[in-house]
Enzyme design. Structure first.
Site, PDB file in Angstrom:
ATOM      1  N   ARG A  65       0.835  -1.289   0.082  1.00 60.35           N
ATOM      2  CA  ARG A  65       0.042   0.050   0.057  1.00 60.35           C
ATOM      3  C   ARG A  65       0.846   1.400  -0.063  1.00 60.35           C
ATOM      4  O   ARG A  65       0.506   2.507  -0.687  1.00 60.35           O
ATOM      5  CB  ARG A  65      -1.025  -0.274   1.054  1.00 60.35           C
ATOM      6  CG  ARG A  65      -1.943   0.963   1.111  1.00 60.35           C
ATOM      7  CD  ARG A  65      -2.313   1.357   2.503  1.00 60.35           C
ATOM      8  NE  ARG A  65      -2.937   0.336   3.473  1.00 60.35           N
ATOM      9  CZ  ARG A  65      -4.356   0.357   3.547  1.00 60.35           C
ATOM     10  NH1 ARG A  65      -5.007   1.159   3.306  1.00 60.35           N
ATOM     11  NH2 ARG A  65      -4.799  -0.879   4.275  1.00 60.35           N
ATOM     12  N   HIS A 267       1.701 -27.935  10.435  1.00 59.99           N
ATOM     13  CA  HIS A 267       3.157 -28.387  10.659  1.00 59.99           C
ATOM     14  C   HIS A 267       3.204 -29.897  11.056  1.00 59.99           C
ATOM     15  O   HIS A 267       3.558 -30.924  10.587  1.00 59.99           O
ATOM     16  CB  HIS A 267       4.279 -27.482  11.289  1.00 59.99           C
ATOM     17  CG  HIS A 267       4.295 -26.128  10.956  1.00 59.99           C
ATOM     18  ND1 HIS A 267       3.841 -25.715   9.343  1.00 59.99           N
ATOM     19  CD2 HIS A 267       4.636 -25.055  11.205  1.00 59.99           C
ATOM     20  CE1 HIS A 267       4.199 -24.467   9.224  1.00 59.99           C
ATOM     21  NE2 HIS A 267       4.591 -24.074  10.483  1.00 59.99           N
TER      22      HIS A 267
HETATM   23  C1  BG6 Z   1       5.560 -20.758  11.382  1.00 61.71           C
HETATM   24  C2  BG6 Z   1       4.860 -20.297  12.781  1.00 61.71           C
HETATM   25  O1  BG6 Z   1       4.718 -21.328  10.541  1.00 61.71           O
HETATM   26  O2  BG6 Z   1       6.541 -21.700  11.787  1.00 61.71           O
HETATM   27  C3  BG6 Z   1       5.901 -19.573  13.675  1.00 61.71           C
HETATM   28  O3  BG6 Z   1       3.944 -19.446  12.256  1.00 61.71           O
HETATM   29  C4  BG6 Z   1       6.892 -20.679  13.946  1.00 61.71           C
HETATM   30  O4  BG6 Z   1       5.309 -19.449  15.037  1.00 61.71           O
HETATM   31  C5  BG6 Z   1       7.441 -21.217  12.790  1.00 61.71           C
HETATM   32  O5  BG6 Z   1       8.023 -20.068  14.741  1.00 61.71           O
HETATM   33  C6  BG6 Z   1       8.670 -22.410  12.886  1.00 61.71           C
HETATM   34  O6  BG6 Z   1       9.115 -22.756  11.805  1.00 61.71           O
HETATM   35  P1  BG6 Z   1      10.542 -23.104  11.585  1.00 61.71           P
HETATM   36  O7  BG6 Z   1      10.810 -23.362  10.131  1.00 61.71           O
HETATM   37  O8  BG6 Z   1      11.529 -22.018  12.294  1.00 61.71           O
HETATM   38  O9  BG6 Z   1      10.655 -24.261  12.439  1.00 61.71           O
END
Ligand code: BG6
Length: 525
Positions: A65, A267
């Site tokens: 924006r 995840h």
């Molecule tokens: C993200 C979350 O999807 O994954 C975060 O929103 C988290 O809160 C992160 O810290 C962790 O990812 P990685 O790759 O650092 O393990």
């Protein structure tokens, strides 16, 4: 001991195995002023370009924006990526080559007004660069802008029809929905405007090299797969632990989200799918999504009792992490003093299918735990007879122990590795048991650095390969399982259990395993 010294790497698509010619398309990032663009997307695009995966003709357009010139956008990106790309510093030559393709477009994404002008700008750029009208739009925006932005792309004539050669692919960052109903509503609304093959729902865990290797380890070898079932496996533990609390500026998002929506629903459940799924008929997106979906559909509570007996929420109080004082969640920036948002979740679940019936899967994720570590640990059953014993002492306390259960541990990060532990005979005149491991360690086996998850995923979008993305039915099945738990917590009189920052979570999460005669692993670093 090293069991694997070299594995053929597959630099291309999962289906072809060949390195393709550089992808050529315009990449437009909506939400270009945000943290994700600076920390993840731009370094990944730079590395792809630097490695020859992204054509020199591909424009990258930051859309946001604020008013900004191309030049000041380029300067910002330089500051953001220099020192954060795979090779470290960006050289002057590299920057000259890369920055030439960076452009900025001021646009109020929520309003339909600027989209026709945006399309004209893209067409002009594509003419000048000699690239085709194929486009990736990356929605690195807040989720409430997903639908309006796609509607405006449609009105602005930016969504090509089915029968034309040019393509548009739209990448959606999580969170995709807040619960089952909102995810279904968003998917339904988007489907009116985009086909499923134009939608890429990202879960960056699937782009991690070690996560992709779970599939190759399981289905590219014949010796391990016959062991992964209810006859051999005692239980599985999946951990995604973080030592950090809330990063600056994330309080608003996180307090609405919590550990369940932020990490477990996506995840952790994706990791579970990859370790539990059946082999796909073919290694392609559809077959993989089908198999993952079957796992999610078979998910069941770990106990017959009340939800709180198998799904536990926690929230960190002040403590020490890595020797540094850490404030409580409630004292973090932009967190209401009475927030009941969970920063930790532990669950015991079952996968009610022939392969896994009766095998508990213990899942946990949390912030402000002692270390940043993600792993999947499979613990096998004990041998039917315990023939060997030994005396083990810790300080003055000695006990008679038998063989330890075999374990197979996939370390996703850090110190990426796969370890198989088993018992051996300690040399000597007696049968004394000694635990050892056979490990495959990425750093020892390969000299090249592991690519960042976003690199792989952006390249897959450019290639049109959605294998490592989530299909809508998978995502909805995940929401279907976690939504009743979230509703239960919301309506409960008690909030999340406190745990000290720097500890492994609330005591009741330990008790959940102790009741089963088991214990959480303490991941060794
Ligand atoms: C993200 C979350 O999807 O994954 C975060 O929103 C988290 O809160 C992160 O810290 C962790 O990812 P990685 O790759 O650092 O393990």
């Amino acid at each position: 001991m090293s069991i694997v010294s070299a594995v053929t790497s597959n630099g291309g698509t999962p289906t072809s195995g060949a390195v393709p010619s550089p992808a050529s398309a315009t990449v437009a990032i909506f939400g270009a002023s945000g943290d994700l663009t600076a920390r993840k997307l731009m370094p990944a695009l730079f590395d792809l370009w630097n490695d020859g995966y992204l054509s020199d003709a591909s424009p990258i357009v930051g859309v946001a924006r604020r008013e900004k010139s191309d030049e000041s956008f380029r300067n910002e990106i330089y500051e953001a990526i220099n020192g954060h790309v795979r090779s470290g510093a960006v050289t002057a030559d590299q920057w000259a080559g890369f920055s030439r393709r960076l452009f900025y477009r001021q646009l109020d994404i929520a309003s339909p007004d600027g989209y026709a002008g945006f399309r004209e700008q893209l067409e002009t750029l594509e003419r000048q660069q000699g690239t085709g009208p194929n486009r990736v739009i990356y929605m690195a925006t807040s989720p409430d802008l997903f639908l309006p932005a796609v509607e405006h792309l449609g009105f602005g004539g930016l969504i090509p029809g089915r029968d034309v050669p040019e393509w548009l692919r739209v990448v959606f960052e999580k969170p995709f929905g807040h619960d089952l109903a909102s995810a279904q509503e968003l998917s339904g609304n988007l489907r009116r405007l985009l086909r499923e093959d134009q939608i890429y729902r990202i879960d960056h865990y699937l782009g991690k090299e070690t996560v992709q290797n779970i599939l190759l380890f399981r289905f590219g070898n014949s010796i391990f797969e016959p062991l992964l079932n209810r006859n051999q496996v005692d239980h599985v533990q999946i951990t995604v632990a973080e030592s950090q609390g809330l990063e600056r500026g994330r309080g608003g998002y996180y307090d609405n989200s919590g550990a369940m929506r932020d990490v477990l629903q996506n995840h952790v459940l994706q990791l579970m799918c990859l370790i539990a799924m059946e082999p796909p008929a073919q290694f392609n997106a559809r077959d993989l999504h089908d198999e993952k979906l079957k796992v999610l559909k078979a998910l069941a509570p770990g106990n017959k009792g009340d939800i709180s007996s198998w799904a536990i929420s926690g929230q960190y109080s002040a403590g020490l992490v890595d020797g540094q004082a850490a404030v409580s969640y409630l004292s973090e920036e932009r967190i209401p003093a009475d927030s009941r948002t969970e920063t930790y979740v532990a669950m015991k679940v079952l996968i009610d299918n022939w392969r896994w019936a009766g095998v508990p899967f213990y899942l946990r994720t949390g912030k402000r735990l002692p270390s940043r570590v993600s792993e999947i640990a499979i613990q096998f059953k004990q041998p039917p007879l315990n023939l060997f014993n030994t005396v083990e002492c810790e300080g003055d306390v000695c006990e008679l122990v038998g063989t330890r259960p075999n374990k197979l541990v996939f370390r996703i990060q850090p110190s990426e590795s796969i370890k198989l532990s088993f018992s051996t005979k300690r040399p000597g005149m007696q049968y004394q048991v000694h635990p050892v491991t056979m490990d495959f360690n990425y750093k020892q086996a390969f000299s090249e650095a592991l690519p960042e998850a976003y690199e792989r995923l952006l390249l897959d979008v450019l290639r049109g390969d959605s294998t490592l993305f989530m299909r809508s039915d998978e995502l909805e099945a995940a929401w279907q399982f976690v939504t009743p738990i979230l509703e239960h917590w919301k309506s409960s009189d008690v909030g999340p259990e406190p745990y000290r920052a720097g500890s492994w979570g609330p005591r009741i999460a330990d008790a959940m395993l102790i009741n089963d005669g088991r214990a959480w692993r303490t991941p060794s670093m």
